[in-house]
Design a protein around this motif. Structure first.
Motif, mmCIF file in Angstrom:
data_model
loop_
_atom_site.group_PDB
_atom_site.id
_atom_site.type_symbol
_atom_site.label_atom_id
_atom_site.label_comp_id
_atom_site.label_asym_id
_atom_site.label_seq_id
_atom_site.Cartn_x
_atom_site.Cartn_y
_atom_site.Cartn_z
ATOM 1 N N SER A 1 -16.255 -75.839 -59.616
ATOM 2 C CA SER A 1 -17.313 -76.073 -60.617
ATOM 3 C C SER A 1 -18.676 -75.941 -59.955
ATOM 4 N N ILE A 2 -19.581 -75.259 -60.621
ATOM 5 C CA ILE A 2 -20.923 -75.050 -60.075
ATOM 6 C C ILE A 2 -21.961 -75.425 -61.129
ATOM 7 N N LEU A 3 -22.900 -76.296 -60.746
ATOM 8 C CA LEU A 3 -24.019 -76.651 -61.624
ATOM 9 C C LEU A 3 -25.172 -75.713 -61.284
ATOM 10 N N VAL A 4 -25.770 -75.096 -62.302
ATOM 11 C CA VAL A 4 -26.785 -74.072 -62.018
ATOM 12 C C VAL A 4 -27.807 -74.056 -63.154
ATOM 13 N N ASN A 5 -29.051 -73.650 -62.849
ATOM 14 C CA ASN A 5 -29.997 -73.449 -63.954
ATOM 15 C C ASN A 5 -29.960 -71.977 -64.357
ATOM 16 N N ILE B 1 -22.851 -75.499 -66.449
ATOM 17 C CA ILE B 1 -21.711 -75.606 -65.528
ATOM 18 C C ILE B 1 -20.932 -74.296 -65.629
ATOM 19 N N LEU B 2 -20.695 -73.672 -64.486
ATOM 20 C CA LEU B 2 -19.811 -72.504 -64.417
ATOM 21 C C LEU B 2 -18.554 -72.999 -63.726
ATOM 22 N N ASP C 1 -25.266 -77.881 -57.558
ATOM 23 C CA ASP C 1 -24.149 -78.681 -57.067
ATOM 24 C C ASP C 1 -22.902 -77.808 -57.090
ATOM 25 N N VAL C 2 -22.014 -78.031 -56.146
ATOM 26 C CA VAL C 2 -20.728 -77.309 -56.108
ATOM 27 C C VAL C 2 -19.668 -78.359 -55.830
ATOM 28 N N LEU D 1 -23.010 -70.278 -52.201
ATOM 29 C CA LEU D 1 -23.424 -70.685 -53.538
ATOM 30 C C LEU D 1 -24.712 -71.517 -53.471
ATOM 31 N N PHE D 2 -24.759 -72.462 -52.531
ATOM 32 C CA PHE D 2 -25.976 -73.274 -52.388
ATOM 33 C C PHE D 2 -27.165 -72.392 -51.995
#
Length: 422
Positions: free
Chosen positions: A324-328, A279-280, A306-307, A299-300
């Motif tokens: 909040s951004i979910l990222v690998n 999570i960023l 997820d954003v 972002l997507f």
């Protein structure tokens, strides 16, 4: 259920330790011998496998003894973990038997012309290619010009083709490994004094998590590293499966720790998938809110999974937004680029999260209004939920000028009527 092979490389890996562990795990020795005989090299080596013990651990030890080895290869044992045919220093490397100087082309020819099955041929060539590319790079030579003893030696051919035969025999769905212990110190070989891990080993282990220095010896050889690099889908010290069998491959060194390779054969439940993601997040109180929609799209597009935005209160009563951004790991850099270039943020927090997901698939359902894509999710083998894709429903609602809720209802009705449960 997925059948999983997991390499526990707490004392590294070499070609012969790998063969020992796979035989110990239940690959039939007669089957392996029969397959290796298809290479037509039996005049050049003798294959031995026997039960052995290291520091109280019992397993299988493999020796590939070279025939006509009056002046054997003094450097192989450093590169391939075969310490059993160490030669006295008086024999220089140019005394090598002609079979030691096979190059990549010769080896490809031996494998391709054999009667091994195509899966074994392909896997053997993939593993050899990993070693060859590394050696070519380290010695600064074109790939097919590399005349190097390491890969040319018969024992390497047996180690690598043997690995392919055993892996093919076990028919697993997934191969995983721990981080790889490479050892430490220095080692003598034909090229002089080499640091451990040897340059070729490091080259092959690029992008693979390693540990070093548990003992001042070489614990991982180029052959061992290449077997992992060509086969392993995921390197993780987190084991998430049930163990059915354990095999131990006994090495040839006496170390303070057991010189063995442990391989587990187990089963992974397909109920859920676990993945490490990040999570960023950043708190923003000074940006035009109209920009969020635009930034979210970007972002997507850069791979954010997820954003989402949370309303927060910052110091001095300032109303603000937490983005909040979910990222690998792979897409983290491109997501950070967007945050720093497009928003007013000057700092980001990052933390690791474990995401647990149900297996899913997509199917098309034909309704009276047209095709709609359905996303299905499964748990313990049965479908537990389904959801029509919003974009399809939206398109139909606009085209037909009907309420979108009616499209959703129509899909539900069809799913229930046809008893779509699989």
């Amino acid at each position: 259920m997925k059948k999983v092979l997991y390499y526990d490389c707490f004392c590294g890996i070499s070609g012969d330790m790998n063969l020992g562990a796979l035989l110990d795990l239940g690959v039939e020795e007669d089957y392996l011998r029969h397959e290796l005989s298809k290479l037509n090299l039996e005049a050049e080596y003798e294959f031995q496998a026997k039960k052995d013990n290291k520091k109280g651990i019992t397993g299988t030890r493999v020796d590939v003894l070279l025939k006509n080895a009056a002046h054997t290869h003094q450097n192989e044992h450093h590169h391939n973990g075969h310490h059993h045919h160490e030669a006295p220093n008086s024999h220089e490397s140019d005394n090598h038997h002609n079979h030691a100087h096979r190059n990549l082309k010769d080896i490809e020819t031996i494998i391709i012309n054999s009667s091994l099955n195509n899966r074994v041929k392909k896997l053997s060539l993939d593993i050899f290619m990993k070693v060859a590319e590394a050696e070519a790079k380290v010695h600064g030579k074109p790939l097919h010009e590399v005349h190097f003893h390491e890969v040319g030696a018969v024992d390497s051919i047996i180690d690598i083709v043997g690995a392919a035969v055993c892996i093919d025999y076990l028919k697993v769905d997934k191969i995983m490994a721990s981080s790889v212990q490479v050892g430490g110190g220095f080692v003598k070989c034909a090229h002089g004094i080499m640091p451990v891990p040897a340059p070729a080993t490091v080259e092959i282990l690029k992008d693979i998590p390693v540990k070093s220095g548990i003992v001042p010896f070489e614990t991982t050889t180029p052959t061992g590293a290449a077997i992992l690099a060509a086969n392993v889908a995921a390197f993780t010290d987190h084991m998430d499966f049930s163990i059915e069998k354990i095999g131990y491959g006994i090495g040839h060194k006496e170390l303070e720790i057991p010189n063995v390779l442990r391989i587990y054969l187990g089963y992974e439940e397909k109920d859920v998938t676990r993945e490490d993601q990040y999570i960023l997040e950043t708190n923003i109180d000074d940006m035009n809110p109209e920009l969020y929609g635009y930034i979210e799209e970007k972002l997507f597009a850069q791979g954010a999974l997820d954003v989402y935005k949370t309303a927060i209160s910052m110091k001095k009563g300032r109303a603000a937004t937490k983005l909040s951004i979910l990222v690998n790991e792979k897409n983290e850099k491109s997501v950070l680029d967007i945050i720093f270039r497009e928003t007013t943020s000057i700092g980001v927090r990052k933390y690791k999260v474990e995401k647990i997901m149900l297996p899913r698939d997509f199917e098309k359902v034909c309704t009276q209004y047209g095709n709609v894509t359905i996303k299905n999710a499964y748990y313990q083998g049965e479908r537990v939920k389904y959801k029509p894709e919003y974009e399809d429903c939206r398109r139909i609602a606009i085209e037909r000028n009907i309420p979108i809720a009616r499209v959703y209802r129509e899909v539900s009705k069809m799913m229930e009527d046809d008893n779509y449960d699989k």
